[in-house]
Design an enzyme around this catalytic site. Structure first.
Site, PDB file in Angstrom:
ATOM      1  N   ALA A   4     -60.702 -19.471  -9.808  1.00  0.00           N
ATOM      2  CA  ALA A   4     -59.568 -19.422  -8.888  1.00  0.00           C
ATOM      3  C   ALA A   4     -58.525 -20.493  -9.172  1.00  0.00           C
ATOM      4  CB  ALA A   4     -60.071 -19.540  -7.444  1.00  0.00           C
ATOM      5  N   THR A  19     -68.074 -18.447 -16.146  1.00  0.00           N
ATOM      6  CA  THR A  19     -68.912 -18.985 -15.087  1.00  0.00           C
ATOM      7  C   THR A  19     -69.918 -19.998 -15.615  1.00  0.00           C
ATOM      8  OG1 THR A  19     -68.690 -17.031 -13.691  1.00  0.00           O
ATOM      9  CG2 THR A  19     -70.653 -18.367 -13.350  1.00  0.00           C
ATOM     10  N   LYS A  51     -73.740 -12.522 -13.110  1.00  0.00           N
ATOM     11  CA  LYS A  51     -73.242 -13.704 -13.818  1.00  0.00           C
ATOM     12  C   LYS A  51     -73.350 -14.957 -12.950  1.00  0.00           C
ATOM     13  CE  LYS A  51     -69.117 -14.267 -11.642  1.00  0.00           C
ATOM     14  NZ  LYS A  51     -68.357 -15.458 -11.255  1.00  0.00           N
ATOM     15  N   ASN A  97     -71.043 -21.779  -8.987  1.00  0.00           N
ATOM     16  CA  ASN A  97     -72.450 -21.465  -9.230  1.00  0.00           C
ATOM     17  C   ASN A  97     -73.052 -22.371 -10.296  1.00  0.00           C
ATOM     18  OD1 ASN A  97     -73.253 -18.839  -7.637  1.00  0.00           O
ATOM     19  ND2 ASN A  97     -71.155 -18.538  -8.331  1.00  0.00           N
ATOM     20  N   GLY A 153     -63.853 -10.182 -13.511  1.00  0.00           N
ATOM     21  CA  GLY A 153     -63.517 -10.761 -14.807  1.00  0.00           C
ATOM     22  C   GLY A 153     -63.605 -12.273 -14.753  1.00  0.00           C
TER      23      GLY A 153
END
Length: 333
Positions: free
Chosen positions: A140, A248, A191, A256, A136
């Site tokens: 962090a 993301t 993703k 990323n 999900g």
């Protein structure tokens, strides 16, 4: 509630250990480096990955995998995806026979094209009812700051999924349960690759139209591959799919997206890698997902172009221009 082991003291492993502790569980956190474990135990802080955040006293750290997993009812695996097989081979004898293993990893293994749950099953011999996935929008740092967030716990056994759901439900972290392990793992892997592509666009100076186009078509690519390998298409519209993808691709906290942004600014893969102490999973997974798609006859142009960029076959400018100049087609999933 339960004795838990979290195998991996990086940022997400530590943040999820905090979630488990906040939910009332006793947590042993395994770390690769003894000095980091010592710091966690004495200062109650992971100074390398989550500096400035106080860890609950219910979390203890150890460098000994046997000690970490002794008596554990839940074993959470939070190492880089391409390192899972080697780590789990050395750990498997210490995993309690009735423990449920929970993957926080988002990747497809190079060479075998296996999802992380498949690697876990192969190495440990565990049945699908003992293997679960958490996925999900889980940046962090925000989770560790206890900012409100939701996620998905998936296991083919709904009863196990619901048990794990209760084990990680806190005032700030709301998990939903489901049985689509395949969809959750694929969405979480893809993703990261789409995040790299969006980061490249940001690094090149492109705006929101470009980013929205890559995000939307990236989701379509992921859904196509999902359909081919047995995922539930609804998964890609939910937290594990669209939710994780948006987080993301939108956040500077995403390793990323940040990695892709630096590539777009002209740095090489080696230069960006040398700058960071965290793994951008999409850099490796773009190759394995591209190969997996070809094995199933699925077209994934964004993933393929990111793989070509990472291997040095394309420049960032070429990646975007070739995607846009491809033959026009009707919009379909």
């Amino acid at each position: 509630m339960a004795q838990t082991a979290v195998m991996g003291a990086g940022s997400w492993g530590t943040a999820f250990a905090m979630v488990l502790a906040d939910a009332g569980n006793d947590v042993r956190l395994w770390g690769r480096r003894p000095e980091l474990c010592e710091t966690i135990n004495t200062k109650h802080e992971n100074i390398d990955y989550l500096p400035g955040i106080a860890l609950p006293h219910e979390i203890s750290a150890t460098h000994d995998p046997a000690e970490a997993m002794e008596g554990a009812e839940i074993v959470v695996l939070a190492v880089p995806s391409q390192q899972l097989r080697s780590n789990l081979k050395s750990w498997s004898e210490h995993v309690p026979a009735d423990a449920v293993m929970v993957s926080l990893m988002k990747g497809v293994e190079l060479g075998t094209h296996q999802r992380m749950s498949e690697v876990i099953a192969e190495i440990t011999g565990a049945g699908p009812e003992r293997i679960a996935v958490v996925s999900g929008p889980n940046l962090a740092r925000e989770i560790a700051n206890r900012e409100p967030a939701a996620s998905v716990v998936a296991c083919v056994d709904q009863t196990v999924a619901e048990r794990l759901q209760k084990a990680c439900h806190t005032a700030a972290f709301r998990p939903y349960s489901m049985t689509d392990v395949i969809g959750c793992e694929l969405a979480g892997t893809a993703k990261n690759i789409i995040g790299l592509a969006v980061g490249v666009c940001v690094g090149l100076g492109y705006g929101d139209n470009t980013k929205a186009s890559v995000i939307t078509r990236g989701l379509a690519e992921t859904a196509r591959l999902g359909a081919a390998i047995g995922a539930d298409p609804v998964t890609f519209m939910g937290l594990a799919g669209m939710g994780d993808l948006v987080a993301t691709c939108s956040s500077p906290l995403s390793r990323n997206r940040t990695f892709g942004e630096k590539l777009g600014q002209g740095m090489s893969v080696e230069e960006v890698t040398a700058q960071t102490n965290q793994v951008a999973e999409g850099v490796k997974s773009c190759v394995s997902v591209s190969e997996l798609a070809k094995l199933h006859g699925v077209e994934m142009p964004i993933v393929e172009h990111v793989a070509a960029l990472v291997s040095g076959e394309l420049s960032p400018d070429d990646l975007v221009s070739r995607l846009i100049s491809r033959q026009a087609k009707p919009e379909t999933v």
